[in-house]
Design a protein around this motif. Structure first.
Motif, PDB file in Angstrom:
ATOM      1  N   LEU A 120      -2.672 -43.209 -18.815  1.00  0.00           N
ATOM      2  CA  LEU A 120      -2.854 -42.904 -17.400  1.00  0.00           C
ATOM      3  C   LEU A 120      -2.525 -44.112 -16.534  1.00  0.00           C
ATOM      4  O   LEU A 120      -1.903 -43.993 -15.488  1.00  0.00           O
ATOM      5  N   VAL A 121      -2.944 -45.293 -16.986  1.00  0.00           N
ATOM      6  CA  VAL A 121      -2.691 -46.491 -16.189  1.00  0.00           C
ATOM      7  C   VAL A 121      -1.192 -46.762 -16.120  1.00  0.00           C
ATOM      8  O   VAL A 121      -0.667 -47.146 -15.083  1.00  0.00           O
ATOM      9  N   ARG A 122      -0.492 -46.528 -17.208  1.00  0.00           N
ATOM     10  CA  ARG A 122       0.954 -46.745 -17.206  1.00  0.00           C
ATOM     11  C   ARG A 122       1.689 -45.587 -16.555  1.00  0.00           C
ATOM     12  O   ARG A 122       2.892 -45.683 -16.320  1.00  0.00           O
ATOM     13  N   GLY A 123       0.999 -44.474 -16.325  1.00  0.00           N
ATOM     14  CA  GLY A 123       1.657 -43.318 -15.711  1.00  0.00           C
ATOM     15  C   GLY A 123       2.672 -42.679 -16.642  1.00  0.00           C
ATOM     16  O   GLY A 123       3.681 -42.151 -16.190  1.00  0.00           O
ATOM     17  N   GLU A 148      -4.469 -55.600 -13.938  1.00  0.00           N
ATOM     18  CA  GLU A 148      -3.191 -54.892 -13.931  1.00  0.00           C
ATOM     19  C   GLU A 148      -2.264 -55.356 -15.046  1.00  0.00           C
ATOM     20  O   GLU A 148      -1.502 -54.569 -15.579  1.00  0.00           O
ATOM     21  N   GLU A 200      -5.774 -42.918 -24.088  1.00  0.00           N
ATOM     22  CA  GLU A 200      -5.652 -42.073 -22.903  1.00  0.00           C
ATOM     23  C   GLU A 200      -5.640 -42.937 -21.638  1.00  0.00           C
ATOM     24  O   GLU A 200      -4.848 -42.725 -20.720  1.00  0.00           O
ATOM     25  N   LYS A 201      -6.517 -43.931 -21.617  1.00  0.00           N
ATOM     26  CA  LYS A 201      -6.599 -44.816 -20.465  1.00  0.00           C
ATOM     27  C   LYS A 201      -5.276 -45.553 -20.272  1.00  0.00           C
ATOM     28  O   LYS A 201      -4.753 -45.644 -19.162  1.00  0.00           O
TER      29      LYS A 201
END
Lengths: 319, 275
Positions: free
Chosen positions: A153-156, A102, A149-150
């Motif tokens: 998405l992980v950070r929103g 995380e 992209e990852k």
């Protein structure tokens, strides 16, 4: 005894057994657990059975590519580095792996793939040099896109762009995570006692690239270098478990061009230029002959000479 | 924000005491809020109650769009707006309210690690079940999420959200998991939490920390929310010390204050009780 399992992973450099975080984690775990793997160190993910690296070829479950699944599979084969851990230590492992994923991983992705200086000078350069032609034109950019992209998405945050603000946020989390890990490790040799476990493999996998790869903008590296016990921890594992890697560090000079354009970093530049020029010429010539702009008539040598003259003129314009 | 500006803001934050009219915003409690948001909101409320900081809970249909980070819940204190538990903990710390000051370095590292465990596994599992399980998404998540809006906006927003979460799941490697594997992960996470808690009243002995607030928020919400089936709650019910832990926090931080007869808006908003 059955043939050893086959593991496919990115090849190493900078004194690391592999340049990829996930591959390093799996390799370290296999060493810790003493699993006899047949390791294929390659630089072409298309040769892996899953199309991604790392990949473990198994008999029962097909091919696995997620590090956690590979580790679970090795554990099922009785190669268990966590055998001596108490239930509470097992819980701690799970918690610290989450902390890494995380807090540290987003910053690592940022520093290796998104930070433009590091990406252009080191990451893309390495992958473009090592992936075989013609994939070296395609894959580094695609991997860059996937990683960005990852991160988004992980950070929103779908509009995330590389910049100071996001960098500050990510690095703040990562620095905190590194400090916490250093505090947890204290003066121990490994996280749980004297023998390494899966947590050590995860931490090593995430920290070793940061320690060894020379990055032009290295805020994270500086902080890691200031934490003596974590640095010592990685060096120890490299020396103890990957002794062959340390010896043959190629004395490669880091090519840090800041002035040249992006294309200067492309390998085999001259060869590729000549190849593409030849290809273009061939195509034009073929088209000219097929459509009848150029006709080859042996009976009238003078006419043919005139046509060839036109053809040459056309090519000069194109170049 | 530049470093100097940030330092200035935190100095101001430290100088001002906690105001009486601090407000926490979340989506509509009855018709709209989803399991994961409800859990995060309850975690923040529990944290603020543990710190002894009063906050009024307000439900707004557009809470998600009011939040600076796009995530709920967020609190409005004085002239500042902060969202999510992590930043809120830092903010209260700047004001001199902290629950983790008594911990040593190793304990603080473990506390942070376990908080990430809850975010990484429990929260992700909640999101997966809400949006990637077709039954739950069709019967609960999409209708509830889009309840304040009329057709066709409700359809667009709900599918947009579902699409976004599904892509996030594939980015974190959860897209290939089956529902059964997700329940397995929840069990694994609860097993770890239960091991860590052991027989202590709180995770770090006598005093609650932000980890206790976070775990309480998620476990209590899962236990008291009805989904298409009870599998998720049943997985947690296997760990009796976690259940006792939830009851303990509910009794010490939520029940007493209700008896004081506070005004309607600051009334406890966690919904049904465990007992």
């Amino acid at each position: 005894m059955a043939a050893p399992l086959e593991l496919y992973c990115w090849k190493g450099d900078w004194g690391l057994p592999s340049v990829d975080i996930d591959c390093l984690t799996v390799l370290a775990y296999a060493k810790f657990a003493g699993a006899p793997l047949k390791v294929h160190k390659i630089a072409n993910p298309w040769r892996s059975p899953t199309g991604t690296l790392p990949a473990l070829k198994t008999r029962e479950e097909g091919s696995l590519s997620q590090p956690s699944k590979i580790i679970i599979h090795l554990r099922k084969q009785k190669y268990n580095a966590d055998y001596d851990l108490s239930a509470k230590e097992g819980a701690d492992t799970l918690a610290f792996v989450s902390l890494l994923e995380e807090k540290l991983l987003p910053a690592l992705i940022y520093t290796l793939w998104v930070d433009s200086k590091n990406y252009v000078d080191v990451t893309r350069c390495w992958y473009a040099e090592n992936i075989p032609f013609p994939l070296n034109f395609l894959l580094p950019n695609r991997m860059h896109g996937q990683q960005l992209e990852k991160l988004r998405l992980v950070r929103g945050d779908p509009t995330l762009e590389p910049g100071e603000e996001i960098e500050k946020e990510l690095y703040r989390d990562a620095l905190e995570c590194l400090t916490l890990l250093s505090q947890r490790l204290g003066s121990h040799k490994f996280f749980f006692g004297d023998s390494p476990s899966s947590l050590d493999a995860y931490v090593f996998g995430h920290l070793a690239p940061l320690l060894k790869i020379k990055l032009p903008s290295g805020k994270l590296q500086q902080h890691l270098n200031s934490l003596d016990n974590l640095r010592q921890f990685c060096t120890n594992i490299l020396v103890l478990y990957f002794p062959s890697e340390g010896r043959d560090i190629p004395n490669r000079k880091m090519s840090v061009h800041t002035d040249g354009s992006d294309f200067d970093n492309e390998p085999h530049k001259r060869r590729n230029q000549i190849l593409s020029a030849l290809f273009a010429m061939g195509a034009m010539l073929g088209y000219a002959i097929l459509t009848g702009i150029v006709t080859i008539k042996r009976t009238h040598p003078q006419e043919a000479l005139v046509s060839a003259g036109h053809d040459d003129g056309g090519e000069d314009d194109e170049d | 924000m530049s470093l100097a500006a940030e330092a200035f803001v935190s100095q101001i934050a430290a100088a001002e005491p906690w105001p009486e009219n601090a407000t926490l915003y979340q989506p509509l409690k009855e018709d709209q809020i989803l399991l994961s948001d409800c859990a995060s909101s309850l975690a923040v409320q529990a944290y603020l109650r543990m710190c002894g900081l009063p906050v009024q809970v307000r439900c707004r249909a557009n809470a998600e769009y009011m939040s600076p980070s796009g995530k709920v819940p967020f609190i409005h204190v004085g002239n500042q707006v902060i969202s999510e538990l992590g930043p809120i903990v830092q903010f209260t710390k700047a004001k001199g309210h902290s629950l983790s000051d008594g911990l040593d370095d190793v304990q603080r590292a473990e506390m942070k690690a376990y908080m990430e465990l809850v975010n990484n596994m429990l929260l992700t599992a909640e999101l997966y079940i809400q949006w990637c399980d077709d039954n739950t998404a069709a019967e609960i998540s999409r209708p509830r999420y889009s309840s304040p809006y009329s057709w066709p906006l409700n359809q667009i927003l709900a599918y947009q959200k579902q699409w976004e979460i599904r892509r996030k799941m594939s980015a974190v490697g959860w897209a290939g998991k089956s529902l059964e594997q997700v329940y397995e992960d929840v069990s694994q996470c609860c097993q770890a939490l239960s091991q860590r808690l052991g027989t202590q009243p709180y995770f770090f002995n006598k005093q609650p920390t932000e980890l206790d607030a976070l775990v309480f928020g998620h476990i209590f919400t899962i236990l008291t929310t009805r989904l298409t089936n009870d599998e998720l709650a049943d997985r947690i019910k296997a760990y009796s010390n976690l259940l006792a832990f939830c009851r303990r926090i509910e009794q010490s931080y939520f029940d007493e204050q209700d008896k004081d007869g506070q005004s309607g808006s600051s009334r406890f908003s966690k919904g049904p009780s465990l007992i």
